[in-house]
Motif scaffolding. Structure first.
Motif, PDB file in Angstrom:
ATOM      1  N   SER A   3       0.799  -1.152   0.062  1.00  0.00           N
ATOM      2  CA  SER A   3       0.090   0.066  -0.096  1.00  0.00           C
ATOM      3  C   SER A   3       0.759   1.228   0.056  1.00  0.00           C
ATOM      4  N   GLY A   4       0.295   2.346  -0.183  1.00  0.00           N
ATOM      5  CA  GLY A   4       0.894   3.615   0.037  1.00  0.00           C
ATOM      6  C   GLY A   4       1.860   3.847   1.243  1.00  0.00           C
ATOM      7  N   TYR A   5       1.723   3.191   2.275  1.00  0.00           N
ATOM      8  CA  TYR A   5       2.546   3.342   3.368  1.00  0.00           C
ATOM      9  C   TYR A   5       3.805   2.370   3.638  1.00  0.00           C
ATOM     10  N   ASP A   6       3.873   1.527   2.535  1.00  0.00           N
ATOM     11  CA  ASP A   6       5.103   0.804   2.738  1.00  0.00           C
ATOM     12  C   ASP A   6       6.419   1.275   3.034  1.00  0.00           C
ATOM     13  N   ARG A   7       6.669   2.450   2.467  1.00  0.00           N
ATOM     14  CA  ARG A   7       7.599   3.057   2.641  1.00  0.00           C
ATOM     15  C   ARG A   7       8.147   3.577   4.125  1.00  0.00           C
ATOM     16  N   TYR A   8       7.306   3.428   4.854  1.00  0.00           N
ATOM     17  CA  TYR A   8       7.434   3.901   6.406  1.00  0.00           C
ATOM     18  C   TYR A   8       7.520   2.818   7.165  1.00  0.00           C
ATOM     19  N   LEU A   9       7.302   1.550   6.579  1.00  0.00           N
ATOM     20  CA  LEU A   9       7.528   0.471   7.618  1.00  0.00           C
ATOM     21  C   LEU A   9       9.027  -0.075   7.527  1.00  0.00           C
ATOM     22  N   PRO A  10       9.670  -0.275   8.603  1.00  0.00           N
ATOM     23  CA  PRO A  10      11.181  -1.020   8.514  1.00  0.00           C
ATOM     24  C   PRO A  10      11.001  -2.422   7.989  1.00  0.00           C
ATOM     25  N   LEU A  11      10.191  -3.034   7.288  1.00  0.00           N
ATOM     26  CA  LEU A  11      10.327  -4.188   7.273  1.00  0.00           C
ATOM     27  C   LEU A  11      10.406  -4.511   5.451  1.00  0.00           C
ATOM     28  N   LEU A  12      10.904  -5.506   5.377  1.00  0.00           N
ATOM     29  CA  LEU A  12      11.184  -5.957   3.933  1.00  0.00           C
ATOM     30  C   LEU A  12       9.945  -6.392   3.291  1.00  0.00           C
ATOM     31  N   PRO A  13       9.749  -6.453   2.072  1.00  0.00           N
ATOM     32  CA  PRO A  13       8.626  -6.716   1.311  1.00  0.00           C
ATOM     33  C   PRO A  13       8.002  -8.089   1.960  1.00  0.00           C
ATOM     34  N   MET A  14       8.907  -9.218   1.787  1.00  0.00           N
ATOM     35  CA  MET A  14       8.402 -10.397   2.429  1.00  0.00           C
ATOM     36  C   MET A  14       7.894 -10.342   3.913  1.00  0.00           C
ATOM     37  N   GLN A  15       8.510  -9.721   4.787  1.00  0.00           N
ATOM     38  CA  GLN A  15       8.285  -9.466   5.915  1.00  0.00           C
ATOM     39  C   GLN A  15       6.830  -8.800   6.165  1.00  0.00           C
ATOM     40  N   GLN A  16       6.730  -7.499   5.243  1.00  0.00           N
ATOM     41  CA  GLN A  16       5.316  -6.904   5.591  1.00  0.00           C
ATOM     42  C   GLN A  16       4.307  -7.997   5.080  1.00  0.00           C
ATOM     43  N   GLU A  17       4.429  -8.732   4.001  1.00  0.00           N
ATOM     44  CA  GLU A  17       3.426  -9.711   3.653  1.00  0.00           C
ATOM     45  C   GLU A  17       2.995 -10.682   4.715  1.00  0.00           C
ATOM     46  N   VAL A  18       4.108 -11.256   5.341  1.00  0.00           N
ATOM     47  CA  VAL A  18       4.144 -12.149   6.460  1.00  0.00           C
ATOM     48  C   VAL A  18       3.397 -11.517   7.708  1.00  0.00           C
ATOM     49  N   ALA A  19       3.775 -10.113   7.929  1.00  0.00           N
ATOM     50  CA  ALA A  19       3.304  -9.347   8.840  1.00  0.00           C
ATOM     51  C   ALA A  19       1.499  -9.013   8.478  1.00  0.00           C
ATOM     52  N   GLN A  20       1.283  -8.990   7.507  1.00  0.00           N
ATOM     53  CA  GLN A  20      -0.199  -8.691   7.255  1.00  0.00           C
ATOM     54  C   GLN A  20      -1.139 -10.145   7.381  1.00  0.00           C
ATOM     55  N   TYR A  21      -0.193 -11.094   7.233  1.00  0.00           N
ATOM     56  CA  TYR A  21      -1.310 -12.609   7.471  1.00  0.00           C
ATOM     57  C   TYR A  21      -1.203 -12.716   9.040  1.00  0.00           C
ATOM     58  N   VAL A  22      -0.261 -12.512   9.560  1.00  0.00           N
ATOM     59  CA  VAL A  22       0.024 -12.761  11.214  1.00  0.00           C
ATOM     60  C   VAL A  22      -1.318 -11.985  11.728  1.00  0.00           C
ATOM     61  N   ALA A  23      -1.131 -10.493  11.036  1.00  0.00           N
ATOM     62  CA  ALA A  23      -2.065  -9.746  11.844  1.00  0.00           C
ATOM     63  C   ALA A  23      -3.592 -10.033  11.467  1.00  0.00           C
ATOM     64  N   GLN A  24      -3.750 -10.769  10.575  1.00  0.00           N
ATOM     65  CA  GLN A  24      -5.184 -11.346  10.332  1.00  0.00           C
ATOM     66  C   GLN A  24      -5.512 -12.778  11.016  1.00  0.00           C
ATOM     67  N   GLY A  25      -4.495 -13.139  11.923  1.00  0.00           N
ATOM     68  CA  GLY A  25      -4.562 -14.145  12.392  1.00  0.00           C
ATOM     69  C   GLY A  25      -4.496 -15.677  11.792  1.00  0.00           C
ATOM     70  N   MET A  26      -3.737 -15.577  10.642  1.00  0.00           N
ATOM     71  CA  MET A  26      -3.556 -16.779  10.213  1.00  0.00           C
ATOM     72  C   MET A  26      -2.184 -17.710  10.602  1.00  0.00           C
ATOM     73  N   SER A  27      -2.374 -19.168  10.575  1.00  0.00           N
ATOM     74  CA  SER A  27      -1.389 -19.664  11.375  1.00  0.00           C
ATOM     75  C   SER A  27       0.010 -19.682  10.349  1.00  0.00           C
ATOM     76  N   PHE A  28       0.953 -20.108  11.111  1.00  0.00           N
ATOM     77  CA  PHE A  28       2.178 -20.277  10.340  1.00  0.00           C
ATOM     78  C   PHE A  28       2.028 -20.991   9.156  1.00  0.00           C
ATOM     79  N   GLU A  29       1.420 -22.235   9.326  1.00  0.00           N
ATOM     80  CA  GLU A  29       1.442 -23.164   8.351  1.00  0.00           C
ATOM     81  C   GLU A  29       0.672 -22.660   7.089  1.00  0.00           C
ATOM     82  N   HIS A  30      -0.808 -21.811   7.593  1.00  0.00           N
ATOM     83  CA  HIS A  30      -1.381 -21.345   6.578  1.00  0.00           C
ATOM     84  C   HIS A  30      -0.541 -20.551   5.596  1.00  0.00           C
TER      85      HIS A  30
END
Length: 70
Positions: A3-30
């Motif tokens: 999204s437009g605020y990616d540049r403000y996050l201190p996370l790499l792109p893959m970390q951003q994607e993982v963070a999004q899924y974790v925040a949604q409550g998905m399991s590590f397996e999913h």
């Protein structure tokens, strides 16, 4: 989490994607199945995400991401 605020996050792109899924409550397996990576790799990413954002548990992730987006 491309999204437009990616540049403000201190996370790499893959970390951003993982963070999004974790925040949604998905399991590590999913998350691993969705991203075609092993659950242990997801766990490694989550550990790095928590370190970078200075948090200790899943419940802190979404509020921290929202605060960084402001």
């Amino acid at each position: 989490m491309h999204s437009g605020y990616d540049r403000y996050l201190p996370l790499l792109p893959m970390q951003q994607e993982v963070a999004q899924y974790v925040a949604q409550g998905m399991s590590f397996e999913h998350i691993g199945r969705r991203l075609h990576i092993k659950p242990t790799t997801v766990k490694d990413h989550v550990g790095k995400i928590y370190d970078k954002l200075d948090i200790g548990q899943r419940e802190e992730l979404l509020p921290k991401l929202l605060a960084l987006a402001d």
